[in-house]
Design a protein around this motif. Structure first.
Motif, PDB file in Angstrom:
ATOM      1  N   ALA A 155       0.834  -1.206   0.000  1.00  0.00           N
ATOM      2  CA  ALA A 155       0.000   0.000   0.000  1.00  0.00           C
ATOM      3  C   ALA A 155       0.867   1.253   0.000  1.00  0.00           C
ATOM      4  N   ALA A 156       1.945   1.220   0.793  1.00  0.00           N
ATOM      5  CA  ALA A 156       2.797   2.400   0.919  1.00  0.00           C
ATOM      6  C   ALA A 156       3.415   2.775  -0.425  1.00  0.00           C
ATOM      7  N   ALA A 157       3.673   1.762  -1.269  1.00  0.00           N
ATOM      8  CA  ALA A 157       4.231   2.021  -2.594  1.00  0.00           C
ATOM      9  C   ALA A 157       3.292   2.887  -3.429  1.00  0.00           C
ATOM     10  N   LYS A 158       2.007   2.836  -3.100  1.00  0.00           N
ATOM     11  CA  LYS A 158       1.004   3.639  -3.818  1.00  0.00           C
ATOM     12  C   LYS A 158       0.603   4.885  -3.022  1.00  0.00           C
ATOM     13  N   GLY A 159       1.338   5.167  -1.930  1.00  0.00           N
ATOM     14  CA  GLY A 159       1.025   6.356  -1.138  1.00  0.00           C
ATOM     15  C   GLY A 159      -0.144   6.179  -0.195  1.00  0.00           C
ATOM     16  N   LYS A 160      -0.496   4.925   0.096  1.00  0.00           N
ATOM     17  CA  LYS A 160      -1.588   4.648   1.041  1.00  0.00           C
ATOM     18  C   LYS A 160      -1.010   3.911   2.245  1.00  0.00           C
ATOM     19  N   TYR A 161      -1.636   4.088   3.395  1.00  0.00           N
ATOM     20  CA  TYR A 161      -1.091   3.472   4.603  1.00  0.00           C
ATOM     21  C   TYR A 161      -2.165   2.680   5.325  1.00  0.00           C
ATOM     22  N   ILE A 162      -1.854   1.424   5.620  1.00  0.00           N
ATOM     23  CA  ILE A 162      -2.858   0.569   6.255  1.00  0.00           C
ATOM     24  C   ILE A 162      -2.724   0.581   7.778  1.00  0.00           C
ATOM     25  N   ALA A 163      -1.807   1.400   8.296  1.00  0.00           N
ATOM     26  CA  ALA A 163      -1.672   1.536   9.747  1.00  0.00           C
ATOM     27  C   ALA A 163      -0.892   2.799  10.060  1.00  0.00           C
ATOM     28  N   ALA A 164      -1.009   3.251  11.297  1.00  0.00           N
ATOM     29  CA  ALA A 164      -0.245   4.409  11.740  1.00  0.00           C
ATOM     30  C   ALA A 164       0.318   4.118  13.119  1.00  0.00           C
ATOM     31  N   PHE A 165       1.564   4.520  13.323  1.00  0.00           N
ATOM     32  CA  PHE A 165       2.189   4.419  14.638  1.00  0.00           C
ATOM     33  C   PHE A 165       1.840   5.700  15.387  1.00  0.00           C
ATOM     34  N   THR A 166       1.088   5.569  16.481  1.00  0.00           N
ATOM     35  CA  THR A 166       0.533   6.752  17.145  1.00  0.00           C
ATOM     36  C   THR A 166       1.161   6.942  18.526  1.00  0.00           C
ATOM     37  N   PRO A 167       2.184   7.811  18.607  1.00  0.00           N
ATOM     38  CA  PRO A 167       2.942   7.970  19.859  1.00  0.00           C
ATOM     39  C   PRO A 167       2.060   8.253  21.081  1.00  0.00           C
ATOM     40  N   ASP A 168       1.035   9.114  20.931  1.00  0.00           N
ATOM     41  CA  ASP A 168       0.277   9.505  22.119  1.00  0.00           C
ATOM     42  C   ASP A 168      -0.600   8.390  22.667  1.00  0.00           C
ATOM     43  N   GLU A 169      -0.705   7.292  21.952  1.00  0.00           N
ATOM     44  CA  GLU A 169      -1.558   6.203  22.422  1.00  0.00           C
ATOM     45  C   GLU A 169      -0.717   4.975  22.799  1.00  0.00           C
ATOM     46  N   THR A 170       0.618   5.075  22.635  1.00  0.00           N
ATOM     47  CA  THR A 170       1.441   3.864  22.722  1.00  0.00           C
ATOM     48  C   THR A 170       1.301   3.094  24.028  1.00  0.00           C
ATOM     49  N   ALA A 171       1.203   3.790  25.170  1.00  0.00           N
ATOM     50  CA  ALA A 171       1.196   3.075  26.448  1.00  0.00           C
ATOM     51  C   ALA A 171       0.071   2.047  26.471  1.00  0.00           C
ATOM     52  N   TYR A 172      -1.117   2.463  26.035  1.00  0.00           N
ATOM     53  CA  TYR A 172      -2.260   1.557  26.041  1.00  0.00           C
ATOM     54  C   TYR A 172      -2.192   0.582  24.868  1.00  0.00           C
ATOM     55  N   TRP A 173      -1.774   1.144  23.732  1.00  0.00           N
ATOM     56  CA  TRP A 173      -1.809   0.441  22.459  1.00  0.00           C
ATOM     57  C   TRP A 173      -0.804  -0.698  22.416  1.00  0.00           C
ATOM     58  N   LEU A 174       0.449  -0.406  22.834  1.00  0.00           N
ATOM     59  CA  LEU A 174       1.487  -1.438  22.792  1.00  0.00           C
ATOM     60  C   LEU A 174       1.287  -2.466  23.902  1.00  0.00           C
ATOM     61  N   ALA A 211       1.391   7.603  35.525  1.00  0.00           N
ATOM     62  CA  ALA A 211       2.718   8.215  35.423  1.00  0.00           C
ATOM     63  C   ALA A 211       3.553   7.553  34.332  1.00  0.00           C
ATOM     64  N   VAL A 212       3.175   6.322  33.963  1.00  0.00           N
ATOM     65  CA  VAL A 212       3.922   5.596  32.925  1.00  0.00           C
ATOM     66  C   VAL A 212       3.567   6.164  31.542  1.00  0.00           C
ATOM     67  N   VAL A 213       2.292   6.572  31.399  1.00  0.00           N
ATOM     68  CA  VAL A 213       1.807   7.030  30.092  1.00  0.00           C
ATOM     69  C   VAL A 213       2.633   8.183  29.509  1.00  0.00           C
ATOM     70  N   PRO A 214       2.861   9.284  30.270  1.00  0.00           N
ATOM     71  CA  PRO A 214       3.602  10.395  29.646  1.00  0.00           C
ATOM     72  C   PRO A 214       5.022  10.032  29.233  1.00  0.00           C
ATOM     73  N   LYS A 215       5.710   9.214  30.042  1.00  0.00           N
ATOM     74  CA  LYS A 215       7.086   8.808  29.701  1.00  0.00           C
ATOM     75  C   LYS A 215       7.091   8.014  28.391  1.00  0.00           C
ATOM     76  N   THR A 216       6.128   7.112  28.289  1.00  0.00           N
ATOM     77  CA  THR A 216       6.033   6.268  27.106  1.00  0.00           C
ATOM     78  C   THR A 216       5.738   7.122  25.874  1.00  0.00           C
ATOM     79  N   THR A 217       4.788   8.032  26.024  1.00  0.00           N
ATOM     80  CA  THR A 217       4.405   8.913  24.929  1.00  0.00           C
ATOM     81  C   THR A 217       5.593   9.734  24.447  1.00  0.00           C
TER      82      THR A 217
END
Lengths: 288, 430
Positions: B181-200, B388-394
């Motif tokens: 998808a990226a080869a065509k300029g489309k993205y099937i996912a996004a890495f979202t720093p502000d959500e990482t603590a919960y997301w990862l 307190a873990v969330v901001p450090k991770t973000t």
């Protein structure tokens, strides 16, 4: 200001450079101050999708009616009531707070009593305290005396303004001649009468400045009502709108409309009082 | 002297007048036969087109004259509510029930602000899915779950078809599809720093590992597990290949990337289905998106929880049994809760609301989400002090997104700050 304007003689006229510089600075200032207001008006007419995809300073589909309906729905029909609440809280805090500031400022400026300097110092340290820091202790206090979740919980803490007191003192020192007070005392006026009939009149301009200051501070305070108020019908407009904004997907267009309608009373107040206010500031400057 | 006397008199009069105005109900003593009064403070949106909490509560009050509930909406964020609750409970004026995010439960419990209602909760446990575990700490249950956020995969089916890619079912397929998808300029996912603590942490749980658990009377912090390393490598590979977008989840840029069709999919919390596509309403892209289960992270059909909240019983609540009775009734009103944008934690399936059906092209979204709820990791909990873990991770993740660091650093930062958070609360950790 005289009604007839005459051009100053060439020797006193500002140079072309100075004039164009002034003009540029004024235009920049105007754009800086009016830009957000114009943006707010335009944003309040858009749907959330349009807000993200259309150019920020151009109208697209006018969505005011839908936004108003969404606003009323999000706020459970309480929006107009919240604006009225804000007006009541801010006016009451403004009027009584101004009286307290002026009375205290006058007393500190004109009466000699022990502990005067210390009192002033303590009040001035109050200026350095961020309001946010005091909110939670205030909440504990009001909770204990059973006044949390009443209008008083928002009004009473807003009544005292160290900055208002400071202004009151400065104005009283500058524009209330001690001789006048002595003359009034000789004529047999009591202190209360002197304050209300003579001093307050002399302090008219200060009164307005302090009133507006406390009014706006009360209007904009959000942390205090957030802690103090939990009943829907007691909320001020700022808190209500904040409630809409603290979710992942607020209806942004409706919020913008709420923000616009929420500042209208403030704008009206400023326009109405502007003339007096300027007169006040100038009076101090020219008399010297 | 006269002036001072006058001032004192004025102050006292004013104070007395104000106390006189105070709510007289507070002081009223309870009598037998009076209905039990339950107060409930929530943070639900109550927005346009939603069934209002007040209306749901009114139904309960009409049917249960013996247990009268007052619901209050708190307008601030979760953190402000935590401060208010702590103050109120210490002043013995707290509500009976409060909506709390799952990540707040351990901290509030350790601070002694929640009641242990294990016996009551047991009666209702059968009504709830895996999220029940998040209301339970070392065998003590403090309330009932309200909504859950299992990770699901949202994607634009039409764009997928145009790009000739299928919904990936394994991590390798995911990487290949992202590159295509990226080869065509489309993205099937996004890495979202502000959500990482919960997301990862949720993705690690999906891979079969959990960040935290209790071992005896100690907290075990497990951020070096093979599962954690696998998740870190998965994202590192895609970031290195530039086949994912990097932008904050809660930024307008994210919404815009969806609106202009650059971002055509992402691993999302189930509750995002309630609003993630609002920006597409009335545009040609409306109704193209679908929801699917996340790819297999190595532990089979398993997913992890990203957010969600429950309704806990607060310390000082005089009628915990009645409060829990209402709590269970309220949280099983799944159709009403679904209109608030929630993915109810109750097992009873909710109807897919009309708005959701329209945005997802008529798909039975709720059925997919209900399946995700069933696949939810059962042993996932947060530690006290996770806030307190969330901001450090973000912070660390933002650096990674900017190209200054590796995804593994995010896990390392989470590990360090987890130990710090536990230490500052005086809790033993290994």
């Amino acid at each position: 200001m005289s009604a007839v304007r005459t051009a100053p003689p060439p020797a006193f006229a500002p140079s072309k450079f100075a004039r164009s510089l002034t003009l540029i600075v004024l235009v920049v200032a105007m754009v800086y101050f009016m830009g957000p207001v114009i943006w707010l008006i335009i944003a309040s007419s858009k749907s959330t999708a349009d807000l993200l995809t259309t150019p920020p300073f151009a109208f697209s589909q006018l969505n005011w009616v839908a936004n108003w309906q969404a606003l009323m729905s999000w706020t459970g029909g309480q929006f107009p009531r919240w604006v009225i609440n804000s007006v009541i809280y801010s006016s009451l805090a403004g009027v009584v707070g101004t009286m307290i500031s002026l009375a205290c400022g006058f007393a500190i400026a004109k009466y000699q009593f022990p502990g005067r300097k210390a009192l002033l110092m303590i009040t001035m340290t109050g200026l350095l305290m961020p309001v946010a820091l005091l909110t939670v202790p205030l909440y504990v206090l009001f909770q204990t005396i059973g006044l949390a979740n009443t209008p008083w919980a928002v009004i009473v803490p807003s009544l005292v303004s160290p900055f208002g007191l400071f202004l009151g003192r400065v104005y009283a020192e500058a524009s209330v001649p001690t001789e006048l007070l002595e003359a009034a005392r000789v004529d047999g006026a009591g202190e209360v009468r002197i304050f209300f009939t003579i001093v307050l009149r002399l302090l008219g301009p200060a009164m307005l400045t302090i009133f507006l200051f406390i009014f706006v501070a009360t209007w904009n305070n959000i942390l205090l009502p957030l802690m103090m108020i939990s009943s829907d019908n007691l909320k001020p407009v700022t808190l209500g709108l904040y409630g809409m904004a603290s979710y992942y997907a607020p209806n942004k267009g409706a919020m913008m409309l709420g923000a616009l309608l929420g500042v209208l009373p403030l704008v009206a107040l400023f326009l109405a009082l502007q003339r007096h206010w300027r007169a006040g500031l100038a009076a101090g400057a020219v008399k010297g | 002297m006269r002036k001072i006397a006058l001032a004192v008199t004025l102050t006292v009069t004013l104070a007395l007048a104000m106390v006189g105005c105070a709510n007289p109900q507070d002081k009223k003593t309870e009598q037998k036969g009076d209905p039990v009064k339950i107060t409930y403070i929530h943070r639900l949106p109550d927005g346009e087109g939603m069934t209002k909490v007040a209306d749901i509560v009114k139904r309960w009050n009409d049917a249960n004259p013996g247990i009268q509930v007052t619901a209050t909406k708190f307008d601030g964020k979760a953190q402000a509510l935590a401060v208010k609750l702590e103050t109120d409970i210490k002043a013995n004026a707290g509500p009976c029930l409060a909506q709390l995010s799952y990540n707040e439960i351990p901290e509030m419990y350790v601070k002694g602000l929640l009641q242990d209602v294990t016996a009551e909760a047991k009666k209702y446990q059968k009504n709830y899915g895996g999220a029940f575990g998040q209301m339970t700490l070392a065998g003590k249950t403090t309330g009932l779950p309200q909504d859950s956020g299992p990770l699901v995969y949202l994607y634009d089916a039409k764009e997928f078809k145009a790009l000739d890619i299928k919904v990936p079912t394994t991590l390798d397929e995911f990487k290949a599809a992202a590159a295509k998808a990226a080869a065509k300029g489309k993205y099937i996912a996004a890495f979202t720093p502000d959500e990482t603590a919960y997301w990862l942490s949720a993705q690690t749980a999906a891979a079969g590992g959990v960040w935290y658990k209790t071992e005896g009377d100690k907290w075990k912090v497990n951020l070096d597990s093979l599962e954690a390393q696998k998740v870190a490598k998965f994202w590192q590979d895609m970031i290195d290949a530039k086949s994912v977008l990097t932008l904050d989840r809660w930024s307008d840029a994210y919404t815009k990337a969806i609106a202009d069709g650059r971002l055509i999919g992402n691993l999302s919390a189930a509750w995002e289905t309630g609003f993630a596509l609002d920006g597409l309403d009335g545009t040609p892209r409306e109704g193209q998106w679908r929801v699917a289960q996340i790819p297999d992270f190595g532990a089979g059909a398993k997913t992890g929880p990203d957010g969600g909240s429950g309704v806990a019983v607060m310390k000082g609540c005089a009628h915990p049994a009645e409060a829990m009775k209402f709590n269970d009734w309220f949280n099983t009103q799944v159709d009403d809760l679904a209109t608030q944008g929630l993915v109810p934690a109750a097992v009873q399936p909710a109807k897919t609301p009309a708005k959701m059906a329209r945005q997802f092209g008529g798909q039975d979204v709720r059925a997919v989400l209900a399946q995700a709820n069933k696949n939810l990791s059962q042993d996932f909990i947060y530690i006290p002090g996770f806030s307190a873990v969330v901001p450090k991770t973000t912070e660390t993740a933002a650096k990674v997104a900017a190209g200054n660091g590796k995804v593994a650093d995010v896990f390392a930062a989470a590990k360090t700050s987890s130990f710090q958070a536990l230490k500052s609360l005086g809790l033993p950790a290994i």
